[in-house]
Write a protein that holds these residues in place. Sequence first.
Motif, PDB file in Angstrom:
ATOM      1  N   SER A  45       0.946  -1.033  -0.146  1.00  0.00           N
ATOM      2  CA  SER A  45       0.036  -0.103  -0.168  1.00  0.00           C
ATOM      3  C   SER A  45       0.816   1.239  -0.020  1.00  0.00           C
ATOM      4  N   GLY A  46       0.327   2.344  -0.334  1.00  0.00           N
ATOM      5  CA  GLY A  46       0.783   3.568  -0.177  1.00  0.00           C
ATOM      6  C   GLY A  46       0.701   4.130   1.173  1.00  0.00           C
ATOM      7  N   ARG A  47      -0.320   3.647   1.758  1.00  0.00           N
ATOM      8  CA  ARG A  47      -0.409   3.944   3.206  1.00  0.00           C
ATOM      9  C   ARG A  47       0.512   3.700   4.179  1.00  0.00           C
ATOM     10  N   PRO A  48       0.860   4.329   5.342  1.00  0.00           N
ATOM     11  CA  PRO A  48       1.842   3.938   6.093  1.00  0.00           C
ATOM     12  C   PRO A  48       1.352   2.692   6.993  1.00  0.00           C
ATOM     13  N   ILE A  49       2.464   1.926   7.264  1.00  0.00           N
ATOM     14  CA  ILE A  49       1.915   0.525   7.875  1.00  0.00           C
ATOM     15  C   ILE A  49       1.166   0.890   9.295  1.00  0.00           C
ATOM     16  N   VAL A  50       1.431   1.970  10.010  1.00  0.00           N
ATOM     17  CA  VAL A  50       0.391   2.163  10.929  1.00  0.00           C
ATOM     18  C   VAL A  50      -0.957   2.217  10.651  1.00  0.00           C
ATOM     19  N   GLU A  51      -1.361   2.806   9.731  1.00  0.00           N
ATOM     20  CA  GLU A  51      -2.599   2.740   9.047  1.00  0.00           C
ATOM     21  C   GLU A  51      -3.319   1.252   8.753  1.00  0.00           C
ATOM     22  N   LEU A  52      -2.207   0.489   8.305  1.00  0.00           N
ATOM     23  CA  LEU A  52      -2.775  -0.798   7.496  1.00  0.00           C
ATOM     24  C   LEU A  52      -3.024  -1.568   8.902  1.00  0.00           C
ATOM     25  N   ARG A  53      -2.160  -1.341   9.968  1.00  0.00           N
ATOM     26  CA  ARG A  53      -2.387  -2.237  11.326  1.00  0.00           C
ATOM     27  C   ARG A  53      -3.676  -1.823  11.659  1.00  0.00           C
TER      28      ARG A  53
END
Length: 152
Positions: A45-53
């Motif tokens: 994702s282009g999202r940061p990992i903190v958002e994915l989590r």
Amino acid sequence: MLLLDYDGTLAPFHVDRSLAYPYHGVVSLLDGIVRCGKTRIIIISGRPIVELRALLTPMSELEMWGSHGLERQLSDGSYSRAQVSEKDAAFLKEAEEWVVATGLLSRAEIKLGGIAIHWRGMPAAEARRIQALTQDGWDTAGGEISAQIAPI
């Protein structure tokens, strides 16, 4: 190995990005694949990992590549992050200052290696205005990243 993008693949696009939860059944399906132990799953994702989590809770054993590959979290929870060069970091800081000065911060997603200006869900005329303003700003900044602008 199963590589999956998040937005638009595992979850619908949403005007409020923080509400783009996975489609019904996706988390349990991914959990079943992980538990069978035969397939390595990587969420990209282009999202940061903190958002994915946060969006993929309660799953904790997924490998994730966030921020367009600049961040990686392995399935064991270990985390690594690429370093942005000083030159690129300085350019991104200037771009962020321009975003703030132009009043686009509420539409901006400041990332580790880039900035996205979102106009999804806006009336067409306002979206065109923001797109033109963004394009003009990036072109004025030297055109270094103007080729990277695409509707999001």
